[in-house]
Design a protein around this motif. Structure first.
Motif, PDB file in Angstrom:
ATOM      1  N   PHE A  22      36.115  36.755  39.300  1.00 30.56           N
ATOM      2  CA  PHE A  22      36.024  38.164  38.930  1.00 30.56           C
ATOM      3  C   PHE A  22      37.234  38.529  38.080  1.00 30.56           C
ATOM      4  O   PHE A  22      38.371  38.187  38.424  1.00 30.56           O
ATOM      5  CB  PHE A  22      35.957  39.033  40.193  1.00 30.56           C
TER       6      PHE A  22
ATOM      7  N   GLU B  30      48.058  35.460  27.660  1.00 32.01           N
ATOM      8  CA  GLU B  30      48.610  36.527  28.496  1.00 32.01           C
ATOM      9  C   GLU B  30      49.284  37.671  27.742  1.00 32.01           C
ATOM     10  O   GLU B  30      50.141  38.353  28.300  1.00 32.01           O
ATOM     11  CB  GLU B  30      49.582  35.933  29.530  1.00 32.01           C
TER      12      GLU B  30
ATOM     13  N   LEU C 200      44.258  44.885  22.379  1.00 31.57           N
ATOM     14  CA  LEU C 200      43.452  44.979  23.601  1.00 31.57           C
ATOM     15  C   LEU C 200      44.048  44.073  24.667  1.00 31.57           C
ATOM     16  O   LEU C 200      44.205  42.865  24.455  1.00 31.57           O
ATOM     17  CB  LEU C 200      42.000  44.566  23.312  1.00 31.57           C
ATOM     18  N   ALA C 201      44.374  44.667  25.827  1.00 31.10           N
ATOM     19  CA  ALA C 201      44.918  43.875  26.935  1.00 31.10           C
ATOM     20  C   ALA C 201      43.841  42.932  27.453  1.00 31.10           C
ATOM     21  O   ALA C 201      42.664  43.294  27.515  1.00 31.10           O
ATOM     22  CB  ALA C 201      45.397  44.804  28.044  1.00 31.10           C
ATOM     23  N   PRO C 202      44.254  41.712  27.833  1.00 27.45           N
ATOM     24  CA  PRO C 202      43.250  40.748  28.310  1.00 27.45           C
ATOM     25  C   PRO C 202      42.785  41.060  29.731  1.00 27.45           C
ATOM     26  O   PRO C 202      43.415  41.830  30.452  1.00 27.45           O
ATOM     27  CB  PRO C 202      44.014  39.420  28.271  1.00 27.45           C
ATOM     28  N   LYS C 203      41.681  40.424  30.093  1.00 24.22           N
ATOM     29  CA  LYS C 203      41.254  40.403  31.489  1.00 24.22           C
ATOM     30  C   LYS C 203      41.744  39.083  32.066  1.00 24.22           C
ATOM     31  O   LYS C 203      41.756  38.066  31.367  1.00 24.22           O
ATOM     32  CB  LYS C 203      39.732  40.451  31.573  1.00 24.22           C
ATOM     33  N   ILE C 204      42.160  39.120  33.318  1.00 22.15           N
ATOM     34  CA  ILE C 204      42.570  37.855  33.945  1.00 22.15           C
ATOM     35  C   ILE C 204      41.752  37.625  35.210  1.00 22.15           C
ATOM     36  O   ILE C 204      41.282  38.585  35.837  1.00 22.15           O
ATOM     37  CB  ILE C 204      44.075  37.830  34.287  1.00 22.15           C
ATOM     38  N   ALA C 205      41.599  36.366  35.567  1.00 23.69           N
ATOM     39  CA  ALA C 205      40.857  36.027  36.777  1.00 23.69           C
ATOM     40  C   ALA C 205      41.659  36.483  37.988  1.00 23.69           C
ATOM     41  O   ALA C 205      42.867  36.272  38.040  1.00 23.69           O
ATOM     42  CB  ALA C 205      40.617  34.530  36.833  1.00 23.69           C
ATOM     43  N   GLU C 206      40.980  37.124  38.915  1.00 25.89           N
ATOM     44  CA  GLU C 206      41.671  37.636  40.099  1.00 25.89           C
ATOM     45  C   GLU C 206      42.032  36.481  41.027  1.00 25.89           C
ATOM     46  O   GLU C 206      41.229  35.582  41.216  1.00 25.89           O
ATOM     47  CB  GLU C 206      40.779  38.635  40.813  1.00 25.89           C
TER      48      GLU C 206
ATOM     49  N   THR D  11      32.020  40.955  29.387  1.00 25.46           N
ATOM     50  CA  THR D  11      33.278  40.241  29.128  1.00 25.46           C
ATOM     51  C   THR D  11      33.053  39.073  28.173  1.00 25.46           C
ATOM     52  O   THR D  11      32.143  38.272  28.364  1.00 25.46           O
ATOM     53  CB  THR D  11      33.860  39.696  30.455  1.00 25.46           C
TER      54      THR D  11
ATOM     55  N   VAL E 233      40.032  40.866  36.176  1.00 29.63           N
ATOM     56  CA  VAL E 233      40.757  42.135  36.307  1.00 29.63           C
ATOM     57  C   VAL E 233      41.260  42.556  34.927  1.00 29.63           C
ATOM     58  O   VAL E 233      41.820  41.753  34.194  1.00 29.63           O
ATOM     59  CB  VAL E 233      41.977  41.972  37.251  1.00 29.63           C
ATOM     60  N   GLN E 234      41.055  43.819  34.565  1.00 27.47           N
ATOM     61  CA  GLN E 234      41.507  44.333  33.264  1.00 27.47           C
ATOM     62  C   GLN E 234      42.978  44.730  33.345  1.00 27.47           C
ATOM     63  O   GLN E 234      43.355  45.567  34.168  1.00 27.47           O
ATOM     64  CB  GLN E 234      40.653  45.548  32.872  1.00 27.47           C
TER      65      GLN E 234
END
Lengths: 255, 12
Positions: B1, A231, A249-255, A157, B3-4
């Motif tokens: 962590f 976002e 490309l779609a982002p990754k977000i913090a869970e 990432t 999430v995609q």
């Protein structure tokens, strides 16, 4: 009847090489204005948008708009047969079942002709709004490619942060953490040059695996333009004489 | 962590 002559066939070979690992079957839309495609990768994380302007072809004719369903995998196989100096003709009758490809050597010494069977594919055209982005980064495509490749050794990432002065590529993995920061500058050296157009600071995370796939297009353009807003998907744009190739490309977000 | 997210969450 659709027919397009491309004097520099190498560019088409490079375009298809740049998308074949992301999308395997796509609808090409041919109109009197352009050849275009829009397709998502199988996991719907990335989107490829290609536009090739009719005016940039040596010869171009499209009597009526048509959708050509093409196996990119098979098109790539056929384009491997074309020499780097070959010109390429793309041809399809109205309501075509095949796309004809003609490769001609520079001195007309050799001509290859293939008919690629067309596919009927579901259309899943997405409406992508025109939007202003918070930050736009223009930099050397080979430098961006190198940074992504090197940071992939640390983790999967990339954390991308842009402010008015600099762009920071940061990673955090099992072996440790690190970052590469590049300041905006107008260097004569293309690999150092970095132009920032930032209205708001932005910091987002993206999967390096996809960025590395997008970077195959660095052979098409010396520069890449990254457009970022919080976002929403990042856009990587590679512009070249014939048109442009954009990856979302779609982002990754913090869970 | 992390999430995609996916593209169709944004455009349709």
């Amino acid at each position: 009847m659709f027919e397009a002559l491309l004097g520099n066939g190498l560019i088409l070979k490079k375009i298809i090489e740049s998308i074949k690992e992301l999308v395997t079957e796509v609808n090409f839309e041919v109109t009197s204005e352009a050849i275009s495609l829009q397709a998502m990768d199988a996991s719907h994380v990335a989107l490829v948008v290609l536009v090739l302007r009719a005016s940039e072809f040596e010869e171009y004719r499209c009597d009526r708009p048509q959708t050509l369903g093409v196996s990119i995998t098979n098109l790539a196989k056929l384009l491997k047969i074309a020499g780097n100096d070959d010109s390429i003709i793309l041809r399809a009758e109205d309501e075509a079942h095949v796309l004809t490809l003609v490769f001609t050597g520079k001195n007309n010494e050799k001509m290859c002709e293939f008919n690629l069977n067309l596919l009927t594919l579901d259309s899943e055209h997405l409406g992508i709004p025109e939007q202003e982005y918070s930050a736009e980064v223009t930099m050397s495509s080979s430098e961006f490619s190198r940074i992504c490749r090197e940071l992939t050794q640390v983790t999967d990432t990339l954390n991308l942060s842009v402010d008015k002065e600099s762009v920071k590529f940061a990673v955090s993995g099992d072996i440790g953490t690190g970052s590469i920061t590049m300041k905006a500058n107008n260097s004569d050296k293309s690999e150092e040059k970095l132009i920032l157009n930032v209205s708001d600071t932005v910091s987002m995370a993206f999967a390096l695996r996809y960025l590395n796939l997008f970077n195959k297009a660095s052979s098409l353009s010396d520069e890449v333009v990254l457009s970022l807003s919080p976002e929403v998907p990042v856009v990587l744009k590679f512009a070249f004489d014939l048109g442009e190739l954009k990856y979302f490309l779609a982002p990754k977000i913090a869970e | 962590f992390a999430v995609q997210l996916i593209i169709i969450d944004f455009y349709d």
